[in-house]
Each structure stands twice: as structure tokens, then as C-alpha cells.
Design an enzyme around this catalytic site. Structure first.
Site, PDB file in Angstrom:
ATOM      1  N   PHE A 141     -13.592   5.678 -19.542  1.00 27.02           N
ATOM      2  CA  PHE A 141     -12.040   5.785 -20.201  1.00 27.02           C
ATOM      3  C   PHE A 141     -11.720   4.210 -19.934  1.00 27.02           C
ATOM      4  CE2 PHE A 141      -7.568   4.458 -20.213  1.00 27.02           C
ATOM      5  CZ  PHE A 141      -7.175   5.451 -21.435  1.00 27.02           C
ATOM      6  N   ASP A 226     -15.168  -0.876 -13.157  1.00 30.95           N
ATOM      7  CA  ASP A 226     -13.979  -0.784 -13.717  1.00 30.95           C
ATOM      8  C   ASP A 226     -12.884  -0.395 -12.411  1.00 30.95           C
ATOM      9  OD1 ASP A 226     -11.439  -0.240 -14.389  1.00 30.95           O
ATOM     10  OD2 ASP A 226     -12.150   0.248 -16.773  1.00 30.95           O
ATOM     11  N   LYS A 255      -3.641  -2.163 -12.965  1.00 35.30           N
ATOM     12  CA  LYS A 255      -2.194  -1.470 -12.392  1.00 35.30           C
ATOM     13  C   LYS A 255      -1.944  -0.879 -11.030  1.00 35.30           C
ATOM     14  CE  LYS A 255      -4.460   2.836 -14.281  1.00 35.30           C
ATOM     15  NZ  LYS A 255      -3.829   2.898 -15.570  1.00 35.30           N
TER      16      LYS A 255
HETATM   17  N1  PLP Z   1      -9.639   1.298 -17.068  1.00 38.85           N
HETATM   18  C1  PLP Z   1      -9.711   2.795 -16.481  1.00 38.85           C
HETATM   19  C2  PLP Z   1     -10.675   2.915 -15.412  1.00 38.85           C
HETATM   20  C3  PLP Z   1      -8.271   2.874 -16.823  1.00 38.85           C
HETATM   21  O1  PLP Z   1      -7.915   4.000 -15.549  1.00 38.85           O
HETATM   22  C4  PLP Z   1      -6.949   2.453 -17.834  1.00 38.85           C
HETATM   23  C5  PLP Z   1      -5.473   3.556 -17.113  1.00 38.85           C
HETATM   24  O2  PLP Z   1      -5.383   4.258 -17.425  1.00 38.85           O
HETATM   25  C6  PLP Z   1      -6.996   1.441 -17.782  1.00 38.85           C
HETATM   26  C7  PLP Z   1      -8.732   0.913 -17.774  1.00 38.85           C
HETATM   27  C8  PLP Z   1      -6.907   0.619 -18.606  1.00 38.85           C
HETATM   28  O3  PLP Z   1      -5.508  -0.167 -18.291  1.00 38.85           O
HETATM   29  P1  PLP Z   1      -3.743  -0.299 -19.178  1.00 38.85           P
HETATM   30  O4  PLP Z   1      -3.430   1.034 -19.578  1.00 38.85           O
HETATM   31  O5  PLP Z   1      -3.226  -1.062 -17.893  1.00 38.85           O
HETATM   32  O6  PLP Z   1      -4.322  -0.904 -19.875  1.00 38.85           O
END
Ligand code: PLP
Length: 397
Positions: A141, A226, A255
Site C-alpha cells: 500500500f 516507504d 503522516k
Molecule cells: N505509504 C504507506 C506505507 C501508507 O501507509 C500510506 C497511507 O496509509 C501512504 C503511503 C499514503 O499516504 P497518504 O494517505 O497520506 O497519501
């Protein structure tokens, strides 16, 4: 005063139904505790998917926001602002990298990392532009843009959104053999979550991250972590890659970087990688705004000063031990690192989540069978004990 019911009905009526929120309305919140319009209190065990690592409305973060609101909130990058340099220096110090590129949401930071990798592949590695390939993992994700859902293996995330972006290959999470087999002369990067959060708190097999990093190095492929959900102390280390002593080429951050107050995201990397950008090649109106920078700078100071990684590690162990006392043969596994914990059931977990909420604990199932527990890192042991009693009442059979 509007009741919770009225508020939820209005949201359902006027909002697109791209979410199915649990039936709790937050009106006020402080630390680990949320209050609804009726005055009922709940423990927040989701922390906005780890964006609220500091808890709700940490007083120093609120103060930093207020102070900056009285000065200047937005400049765009057409001009400099007096906070951005300090913030950039701090992100570089925390990540150990030379440079940072600010954005707002996690998805934008992921997109930025993908663009960086493709440019680096073309400008530095010498891959023909248009031929760059990026390897990603099944059940990842990384967000919701068209390019990001191209990388997804979740049919719900992709249905009806084609055509997709070329240039991605999916391998099994944890498979070094597939990683090796997936790399060719056009591969520019491997993008990976050090723990897969949305997939159900999936911790990779021991040694995978380290070995994957070495495979990438041997093939001149960028290792991109990530850390949007796992970063900033959540897993008991500043970054989850540290569990295997890996320093990625690019950190993708978001986040908690915004202190749970404002959307702040970024990528961080060294000059030989982030140097591929020149003016006009990438940007964002709000990315690097002084309000976000001021809050984020304070957030990073707090994490270091109060040793959040150690706090998350110790409380995580304590919490995990308590969860393991729960007697219920529907529970298959309890796993995680630090304060990012998944309780996997053999059955649909939604009825258990309903019971948790009825008992005053906010959590949500991910991928149907796993409940994620990720309380704010400064939650007190007293609150944790109280929450655990409630969790036991809800989950014991
Ligand atoms: N990358 C990871 C590992 C995430 O858990 C998330 C969101 O849950 C994102 C990227 C995307 O972040 P955003 O919702 O701020 O676009």
C-alpha cells in the site's frame, strides 16, 4: 448541538462513499483520548494510521502551530520562507541524508520517489528514458494516485481506473529469489514497506530487508523505503529499516512528519540521487509551507528529545504481552514491532471491532481478519492498562 447520528447522516448524504467509517464521531481529542459530541470517551488505538504518533493536540505542537499562524502560513516555493531551511536541516539530520524534497501527502511523496528513481535511472544509471522499471511487492500500500494503484495488487483499489502506468513489476514480499529474478538492466529501483501496514502488519522474514538492500546495491538499483506509516518511532526505531541496519537510498516520509496537525511529507536522499531535479522539474504549491515546516520541526525535536523510539519499543512489548494473555481460539497470531501491532483472526474481525468500540477502544480491521493496534506513543501505562482491560472484555471468548 448536532448528535453523532445527525453528523454521520449528513456526511453520508453529501460525501462520496469512498470510505466506510466506523460509527464514532470525534468532536474533541487530547493525547490518546477522543470525545464524541455526547461526551463519551474512547481510546484512540489507530492514531490516524500512525499520523498521530504524538497523540492528539500535543501542547508543544499546538503552540508551534499557533506561533507560526501569527507570522506567515504560506509563501509557495516562489519565495523563501524563514522556517524551511531549519526544517530541511533537521530532516537531513534525522535521516542522515544530504537533501530533502518536501510534499504534503504520503502519496505525493511516493510519486516523488518514483519520479526521482526514473530520473536517476535515466540521468545517472544510463537507462534509456521510457524504459525504466521499478520493482514493488505484492499486497503493498503506497497510496491512491493512478500510478500508485498501478503498483497495487488489491482489485478494490484498481477496479475501473485503467489505463495504468507502465514500468512496474510485482514480486512477492519477502522473496529474494523473485527480487533477483525481477532485476534487469532497466531496473532503477525497488520500492518496499519495511513492514506492510495496510496488508495487515506483515513483518518481512528476518534478513529480507538487509539482503534485498545488498541485492539492489550489487545491481545498481535504488532501495526505496516507504516509511510513511512505519517511520518516526512507530515500530520502536526512528525508522523501521533500522531493525535490519538498512539505510535506504531514499526514505519516503509522511503522516507523523506533520505532527498529526498538518499534511507534511517528504523524500530524503543523498545529493547524487536528489540532485537530479532542476527548477521546473517537480513541485507543489503547499509543499514546504512555513506552517507545516514549523509544526514538523517541533515534532522532530520532540521525537528526539523524548526518545520516542525507546518509548514505542518498551510500551509495544508491554502491550503485546498483555494482548497475548487474551484467550480466544479465533486469534491466529499477534505480531508487529513497537507500537504497530496486528491481531489476526481466523474469522472476519469486524464484529470484534464493533465490540471494541462498544467498550471504548477505537481500532479498525485491515484486510478483514486483522485488527491493527497503534496507539499514540506517549499513551501512559495507566491508560494502556485500562485500554487492555477493555480490549480483553471485547476480544476474550
Ligand atoms: N505509504 C504507506 C506505507 C501508507 O501507509 C500510506 C497511507 O496509509 C501512504 C503511503 C499514503 O499516504 P497518504 O494517505 O497520506 O497519501
Amino acid at each position: 448541538m448536532q448528535s453523532s447520528r445527525e453528523i454521520m447522516q449528513k456526511t453520508e448524504k453529501y460525501g462520496a462513499h469512498n470510505y466506510h467509517p466506523k460509527e464514532v464521531v470525534f468532536e474533541k481529542a487530547e493525547g490518546a483520548v477522543v470525545t464524541n459530541p455526547e461526551g463519551e470517551k474512547f481510546y484512540d488505538m489507530l492514531s490516524a494510521y500512525s499520523a498521530l504518533n504524538f497523540g492528539h493536540r500535543h501542547p508543544e505542537l499546538i503552540q508551534a502551530a499557533k506561533d507560526q499562524l501569527d507570522k506567515v502560513t504560506l509563501t509557495s516555493r516562489a519565495f523563501h520562507n524563514s522556517v524551511l531551511g531549519d526544517w530541511m536541516q533537521k530532516v537531513c539530520e534525522v535521516t542522515g541524508k544530504d537533501m530533502v524534497l518536501p510534499m504534503n501527502t504520503g502519496a505525493e511523496a511516493v510519486e516523488t520517489a518514483l519520479k526521482t528513481a526514473r530520473r536517476w535511472g535515466s540521468f545517472v544509471k544510463g537507462v534509456e528514458d521510457g524504459k525504466q522499471e521499478i520493482l514493488v511487492c505484492a499486497n503493498n500500500f503506497h497510496g491512491r494516485t493512478i500510478t500508485i494503484i498501478t503498483m497495487s495488487t488489491d482489485p478494490d483499489a484498481r477496479r475501473g481506473y485503467g489505463p495504468f502506468t507502465p514500468g512496474f513489476k510485482v514480486i512477492e514480499y519477502g522473496s529474494i529469489d523473485q527480487l533477483k529474478a525481477g532485476i534487469n538492466e532497466n531496473t532503477v529501483a525497488f520500492l518496499v514497506e519495511p513492514i506492510q501496514g495496510e496488508a495487515g502488519i506483515i513483518v518481512p522474514p528476518a534478513g529480507f530487508l538487509k539482503e534485498a538492500y545488498e541485492v539492489c546495491k550489487a545491481s545498481n538499483v535504488l532501495f526505496i523505503a516507504d516509511e510513511v506509516q512505519t517511520g518516526f518511532a512507530r515500530t520502536g526505531r526512528m525508522f523501521a529499516c533500522e531493525h535490519e541496519d538498512v539505510v535506504p537510498d531514499i526514505y519516503v516520509l509522511g503522516k507523523a512528519l506533520g505532527g498529526g496537525i498538518i499534511a507534511v511529507s517528504a523524500i530524503a536522499g543523498n545529493k547524487d540521487i536528489l540532485g537530479v531535479f532542476e527548477p521546473g522539474s517537480h513541485g507543489s504549491t503547499f509543499g514546504g509551507n512555513p506552517l507545516g515546516a514549523a509544526v514538523s520541526l517541533k515534532a522532530l525535536e520532540i521525537i528526539q528529545r523524548d526518545n520516542y523510539p525507546e518509548m514505542a519499543e518498551e510500551k509495544g512489548r508491554y502491550f503485546m504481552d498483555k494482548l497475548k494473555e487474551i484467550k480466544n481460539d479465533d486469534i491466529v497470531e499477534i505480531r508487529g514491532r513497537g507500537l504497530l501491532i496486528g491481531v489476526e483472526f481466523s474469522v472476519n474481525a469486524a464484529p470484534y471491532v464493533k465490540k471494541l468500540i462498544e467498550n471504548g477502544v477505537l481500532a479498525k480491521e485491515t484486510h478483514e481478519k486483522t485488527i491493527r493496534f497503534a496507539p499514540p506513543i506517549p499513551i501512559t501505562y495507566e491508560q494502556l492498562d485500562d485500554a487492555c482491560e477493555k480490549i480483553k472484555m471485547a476480544l476474550a471468548k
